[in-house]
Design an enzyme around this catalytic site. Structure first.
Site, PDB file in Angstrom:
ATOM      1  N   ARG A  94      31.881  -2.515  15.647  1.00 27.95           N
ATOM      2  CA  ARG A  94      30.631  -1.374  15.239  1.00 27.95           C
ATOM      3  C   ARG A  94      29.504  -1.947  14.461  1.00 27.95           C
ATOM      4  NH1 ARG A  94      29.466   2.351  17.725  1.00 27.95           N
ATOM      5  NH2 ARG A  94      27.501   1.037  17.842  1.00 27.95           N
ATOM      6  N   LYS A 129       7.146  -1.386   7.187  1.00 27.63           N
ATOM      7  CA  LYS A 129       7.688  -0.248   7.049  1.00 27.63           C
ATOM      8  C   LYS A 129       9.189  -0.408   7.954  1.00 27.63           C
ATOM      9  CE  LYS A 129       3.691   2.965   7.044  1.00 27.63           C
ATOM     10  NZ  LYS A 129       2.960   3.852   7.594  1.00 27.63           N
ATOM     11  N   LYS A 161      -5.475  -1.439  -0.363  1.00 29.21           N
ATOM     12  CA  LYS A 161      -5.224  -0.241   0.338  1.00 29.21           C
ATOM     13  C   LYS A 161      -5.834   0.786  -0.423  1.00 29.21           C
ATOM     14  CE  LYS A 161      -1.204   0.770   2.185  1.00 29.21           C
ATOM     15  NZ  LYS A 161      -1.587   0.515   3.388  1.00 29.21           N
ATOM     16  N   GLU A 191      -8.303  -1.966   3.590  1.00 29.73           N
ATOM     17  CA  GLU A 191      -8.089  -0.589   4.484  1.00 29.73           C
ATOM     18  C   GLU A 191      -9.495  -0.003   4.083  1.00 29.73           C
ATOM     19  OE1 GLU A 191      -4.209   1.564   4.339  1.00 29.73           O
ATOM     20  OE2 GLU A 191      -5.711   2.864   3.126  1.00 29.73           O
ATOM     21  N   ASP A 212      -8.222   2.817   9.119  1.00 29.91           N
ATOM     22  CA  ASP A 212      -7.024   3.475   8.679  1.00 29.91           C
ATOM     23  C   ASP A 212      -7.328   4.954   9.269  1.00 29.91           C
ATOM     24  OD1 ASP A 212      -4.355   4.214   7.821  1.00 29.91           O
ATOM     25  OD2 ASP A 212      -5.602   5.247   6.125  1.00 29.91           O
TER      26      ASP A 212
END
Length: 274
Positions: A94, A129, A161, A191, A212
């Site tokens: 597994r 991410k 950002k 960004e 963005d």
């Protein structure tokens, strides 16, 4: 090996201290053959990781490998054949498959995205991410699928950002502060949310500019305004359906978080065979 800690953590999570079924059912000395089998088309990634998983449970495990990472798989193809103690094969199945299927899913999705932008100037890249603890393997899988890696972590480059911009008091101020404090080898990416912020980032001397969630029209205009002075990266809500149109705007990079955070695992099984 850089991924052994990941495997050991997975094995400990799955086995704990005993496999109630296998340890009570299978004689300790029994040996078996098994095959890793593709059950759908895709791109293979993580075979070495899967085999190492079995090897940690049985150092005598041997493998005959028919495919390597990056190879195209067809439904029904045998990827590798292994031989070892039956208990070890069953206990490691597994964890080995979880990693192999997940990484192959990422490589497959990346290869599909790369194929979609073929003929444009755009490169496909990943994001941060990633699933906690799996970043090094997931980003490896992206490269196996033909994509490029964005930052591995927050130490790799400066990425200003929207929240940084708001907290610092504007793009120009944020870039100026960072430029004065970071080393000369550190690139600064900004960004931007609209064409006005794009102009601010260009004036501030950003090394890379992220567009963005901009519309296709605004991305095309950003490409025209920038005129190749700095690389442009499109990001935000990119899907397989919108990918080609984004690439055709002329941007240099397209970052896709879905390559790692919500990819579908590739169907691969492990079967005992005499």
């Amino acid at each position: 090996m850089h991924y052994e800690e990941i495997i050991r953590r997975g094995l400990k999570e799955d086995i704990n201290y005993i496999d109630v079924t296998t340890d009570n059912l299978i004689p300790e000395e029994q040996e078996s053959n098994a095959v890793f089998l593709a059950k759908e088309d895709g791109v293979l990634c993580g075979l070495e990781v899967a085999l190492h998983t079995l090897g940690l449970l049985d150092a005598s495990v041997t493998a005959e490998v028919f495919k390597k990472d990056g190879d195209a798989l067809q439904n029904g193809e045998i990827i590798a054949r292994v031989h070892g103690f039956t208990r070890a094969l069953l206990k490691g199945e597994r964890t080995a498959l979880n990693l192999l299927q997940h990484l192959s899913g990422i490589a497959t999705a990346t290869a599909c995205a790369v194929k979609t932008v073929e003929g444009t100037r755009a490169s496909v890249c990943d994001t941060r991410k990633t699933l906690p603890g799996l970043r090094v393997l997931e980003k490896y899988a992206v490269t196996v699928g033909g994509g490029k890696n964005h930052r591995f972590n927050l130490s790799d480059a400066a990425l200003i950002k929207d929240n940084h911009v708001d907290a610092a008091g504007g793009i120009g101020k944020a870039v100026s502060i960072l430029r004065a404090r970071v080393g000369h080898t550190v690139k600064i990416e900004v960004e931007t949310r609209d064409l006005d912020e794009l102009a601010d980032a260009l004036s501030a001397g950003a090394d890379i500019i992220m567009l963005d969630n901009m519309s296709l029209a605004d991305m095309k205009e950003a490409v025209r305004i920038t005129a190749g002075r700095v690389p442009l990266e499109a990001s935000g809500g990119v899907t397989q359906e919108t990918l080609r149109a984004i690439a055709e705007t002329g941007v240099d990079l397209i970052s896709i978080g879905a390559l790692t955070h919500s990819v579908k695992a590739l169907d691969i099984s492990m079967k005992l065979r005499d």
